[in-house]
Structure formats: C-alpha cells, structure tokens
Design a protein around this motif. Sequence first.
Motif, PDB file in Angstrom:
ATOM      1  N   LYS A  83      -8.124  -6.438   1.120  1.00 33.02           N
ATOM      2  CA  LYS A  83      -7.427  -5.410   0.337  1.00 33.02           C
ATOM      3  C   LYS A  83      -8.346  -4.230   0.040  1.00 33.02           C
ATOM      4  N   SER A  84      -9.595  -4.512  -0.294  1.00 35.33           N
ATOM      5  CA  SER A  84     -10.545  -3.428  -0.557  1.00 35.33           C
ATOM      6  C   SER A  84     -10.716  -2.547   0.671  1.00 35.33           C
ATOM      7  N   ASP A  99      -7.513  -0.492   1.131  1.00 34.64           N
ATOM      8  CA  ASP A  99      -7.476   0.511   0.061  1.00 34.64           C
ATOM      9  C   ASP A  99      -8.390   1.687   0.383  1.00 34.64           C
ATOM     10  N   PHE A 146       0.849  -1.194   0.000  1.00 31.16           N
ATOM     11  CA  PHE A 146       0.000   0.000   0.000  1.00 31.16           C
ATOM     12  C   PHE A 146       0.886   1.246   0.000  1.00 31.16           C
TER      13      PHE A 146
END
Length: 328
Positions: free
Chosen positions: A257-258, A261, A103
């Motif tokens: 991950k979403s 993010d 990230f």
Amino acid sequence: MNRLLILGTALAALVAVPALAQQPTKLLNASYDVARELFVAENEAFLKGHPGVSIDQSHAGTSKQARAIVEGLEADVVTFNQVTDIDFLVKQGFVSADWQKDFPNASSPFYSFPSFLVRAGNPKNIKDWNDLVRDDVKVIFPNPKTSGNARYTYLAAAAYAKEAFGGDEEKVEAFLKKIFDNVPVFDTGGRAATTTFVERETGDVLITFEAETRGIAKQYGADKVEGVIPSVSLLAEFPVAIVDKVADKRGSRELAKSYLDFLYSEEGQRVAAQFGHRVHNEKVTGEFKKDFPEIRLVNVDQVFGGWEKIQKEHFASGGTLEKLYGSR
C-alpha cells in the motif's frame, strides 16, 4: 514477583523479534511492457524513503501478466494499463472486487492515450486515424490478444471510426480490418513493437501510448522519429491494485500500500510526468503544461458502454476482435 515480571517481559520481547524480522522487505511489481524505465525511476524515488526495502519488476503484456499471476507469479502489486486484466484477477480470487475504491481516481495514478510515432519529416504525411487505412502505409502495434497497449489502439481506432461513419458498424469493422491488414508483424508486447519500428525500421507509423512515443523520440532524436497526435484518441488509464492473495500470504500488504500510495504523491507524480505520463496532481500538471499539448479524449464508458460490455462484445471468444483479427 518483580523478577518474574521482568523475565516475562524479556521473553515476550525475544519472541517479538523474530516476528518483526519476518516482515517482508521486498515487493514484486508486475507491470505492463513499456513501463520499464518509468518504474526504475519510481522505485528509486520510493526507496529513498524506505531503507532496507527492494522492489523487483516483471514486465510483459498485461493480459500475459495476469495469467502468469494466476499460474504462480507472486506479484504483491500490479501496475497495469487495462482494467479488464485486473478484473480477470478479481474473478480468479487474487484481487478484491472493490479494488478501484482502494486508491484515488478509480485506482489510476496517471493516464495517457494511443498516439503516433512516424519517421523523421513524416514522409507519408500521417496525421490521423484515417491515414492508417491507406494502401501505402504500414502500421506497427502489438498483438491485441496479449497486449493491453494494443487493445487501446484497437478501441481508439474504433472510436474514431464510430464518429467518422456515424455509428455504421459495418463501415467501422471494415475500417478496423483494413488497419489490421496493414500491420506486417504483430509482436506480443509494446516494447517489442517499438523495437520492430525503430531498430528494425519496419513500418511507417508506430501506435503506442503518448508516454512511449515521447520517450522514444527523446531517446533516438528528431532526426530519426517524431510524434504525431491524432485529432481524437481514447483515454488510457493505468490501474493499480494490491494482489490480495499474494500480499496476505506474504504479509506484505502494508508495504504494498505504501508503494502504490507513493505513485500518487507529488514526487511520484512528478516522476510519471517526466516520463511522458499525464498526471492528476494539479501542481505537477502546471509544471509540465507546456510539454503536453491539448487533445480531445473520449472514454470507454462514453463510446462503448464500459469495460464489461467491451469485454463481452470485443475481446471475448467469438467477439469482434477475433472476427477481424482471425487466427493471427
């Protein structure tokens, strides 16, 4: 033949339905102690775009959280306040070694620094780190052995002392020991230390992240407490990571991950800023510029040579922290 093809397609679809149904719709985020309200708001904003999904939270000192994950806490993601606690999970095989590349900003969506909270009117006239060693000042911060929050306080005080005493390590250690001697009680986490200071009215100054001091001041009012920003402090980044071992076991990697993010999105950054965190998104930073006074921040690489060196010299068994802190 056509009937066989149709039948085969229908059977394949039936087989696929259970597989889709098995995709997890719940995540567990293991986070640091004083981030409860922040992630209530972040989760609410994230879930608006993810119907049918739920996020569970676990909060404690990040060192304690890291150990809990190794011992069986099935957190899909961690949102910590200390790099070393994620590195501990790397060594235990729970997080990939290159997690800081997953990230932006070395996997740190926002940042803060150790700051002061004093009684209304600042009756002890506490303005900087050197005031914490006075005989008439009682200092509140949590146990550095269990709290990443407290470790930042320890390192920020050490950074100040290194400048003040020209790198004289004996004087730096004496300075830190005096601060420890002025702490009447060590709680296990930042939120417990806040309770000790605000609700039990113990101590003259609370040391915690600026984000927490801003939240407390807003909650309790200017007639109760007020924030004080020292002359210099230590950049406190808030690293995040997918707990690979858990996410791969549960099949939750895509959702995990979403979620992380989202913390970098404009909406996620705005939520963080509203809760007193300094963010990287330029548009959001501009919106909140008047709320965040300038301060000189140093970082662990500049002052201490990085987290790996800090861990060996300060936080490992027999290190400086143990020498100063003793058996408490």
